[in-house]
Design a protein around this motif. Sequence first.
Motif, PDB file in Angstrom:
ATOM      1  N   UNK A 198       0.822  -1.211   0.000  1.00  0.00           N
ATOM      2  CA  UNK A 198       0.000   0.000   0.000  1.00  0.00           C
ATOM      3  C   UNK A 198       0.854   1.258   0.000  1.00  0.00           C
ATOM      4  N   UNK A 199       2.132   1.149   0.386  1.00  0.00           N
ATOM      5  CA  UNK A 199       2.975   2.336   0.425  1.00  0.00           C
ATOM      6  C   UNK A 199       4.438   1.931   0.572  1.00  0.00           C
ATOM      7  N   UNK A 200       5.327   2.824   0.104  1.00  0.00           N
ATOM      8  CA  UNK A 200       6.764   2.697   0.319  1.00  0.00           C
ATOM      9  C   UNK A 200       7.257   3.918   1.080  1.00  0.00           C
ATOM     10  N   UNK A 201       8.332   3.735   1.817  1.00  0.00           N
ATOM     11  CA  UNK A 201       8.960   4.857   2.514  1.00  0.00           C
ATOM     12  C   UNK A 201      10.452   4.590   2.606  1.00  0.00           C
ATOM     13  N   UNK A 202      11.201   5.653   2.840  1.00  0.00           N
ATOM     14  CA  UNK A 202      12.635   5.497   3.072  1.00  0.00           C
ATOM     15  C   UNK A 202      12.944   5.812   4.531  1.00  0.00           C
ATOM     16  N   UNK A 203      13.667   4.917   5.195  1.00  0.00           N
ATOM     17  CA  UNK A 203      14.124   5.124   6.561  1.00  0.00           C
ATOM     18  C   UNK A 203      15.635   4.949   6.596  1.00  0.00           C
ATOM     19  N   UNK A 204      16.351   6.055   6.729  1.00  0.00           N
ATOM     20  CA  UNK A 204      17.817   6.084   6.700  1.00  0.00           C
ATOM     21  C   UNK A 204      18.289   5.443   5.383  1.00  0.00           C
ATOM     22  N   UNK A 205      18.909   4.263   5.416  1.00  0.00           N
ATOM     23  CA  UNK A 205      19.397   3.610   4.195  1.00  0.00           C
ATOM     24  C   UNK A 205      18.561   2.396   3.809  1.00  0.00           C
ATOM     25  N   UNK A 206      17.309   2.404   4.192  1.00  0.00           N
ATOM     26  CA  UNK A 206      16.421   1.278   3.896  1.00  0.00           C
ATOM     27  C   UNK A 206      15.173   1.756   3.154  1.00  0.00           C
ATOM     28  N   UNK A 207      14.676   0.885   2.291  1.00  0.00           N
ATOM     29  CA  UNK A 207      13.347   1.047   1.719  1.00  0.00           C
ATOM     30  C   UNK A 207      12.391   0.237   2.591  1.00  0.00           C
ATOM     31  N   UNK A 208      11.334   0.870   3.062  1.00  0.00           N
ATOM     32  CA  UNK A 208      10.345   0.199   3.893  1.00  0.00           C
ATOM     33  C   UNK A 208       9.103  -0.048   3.045  1.00  0.00           C
TER      34      UNK A 208
END
Length: 231
Positions: A198-208
């Motif tokens: 349902x969604x993507x996000x970036x957290x530091x050096x990760x794709x969530x």
Amino acid sequence: MTKAANTYDYDTIQIPFMPSLETRASSGSKDQIMYNVVLDMDQPDVTKKKKVTAVNQRGGIAASTTVIGGGGAGRGIYYWSRSDKKYTVIADRLYSDTTDITTLTTSTGRCWFYEATGTSDVLIICDGTKTYTISTSDTVTEITDAQFPSGALSPVSLDGYVVVLKSGTDEFYNSDVDAPTAWGTNFLSAELYPDNLVSLARQVNYIVAFGSWSTEFFYDNLGREIKSTKT
């Protein structure tokens, strides 16, 4: 070596919820009222032996830009510091500040924005059907690569890659490095749970990758590919 302890005295001060009885009209028909203010109690005035109460205006907001959209639902707004402009989608129109810069193929539903930096900086916008790049000079380019997934949503960027999810699936795709309009067959599936993304996000050096009930993390495998942390 010793030091005497300091002694501090504190006073409990009552500030009434209701101000003193005064009028706010020459006729005397209206009592005093205060809107959007903060009462501040200053330190005692040593010369007059009294405390001073100040009435300060509460901080607020002011209008920055008014977009004349000619009606229609607002679908997304984003401030891009690279161009120092605000981008707004109203119905099927995309505005840069107050300038109409293009017409989208859809007129309803959320529009997604994300910044991509690399060889050149662009702003990515997905409207649920097509995806576009916007340059700092407001040149709008549709991504037409045959490998680009249909119904792309929720763009993010990591290490020069642009990453989007494919609507209604557990798959997300990434562009060629530093080339947001060039796409190969690079995609991954979020497989920890059998749900769609349902969604993507970036957290530091990760794709969530957020699914309907699950969350999975992915990373850039030394510039070769994006991999799941579970492997």
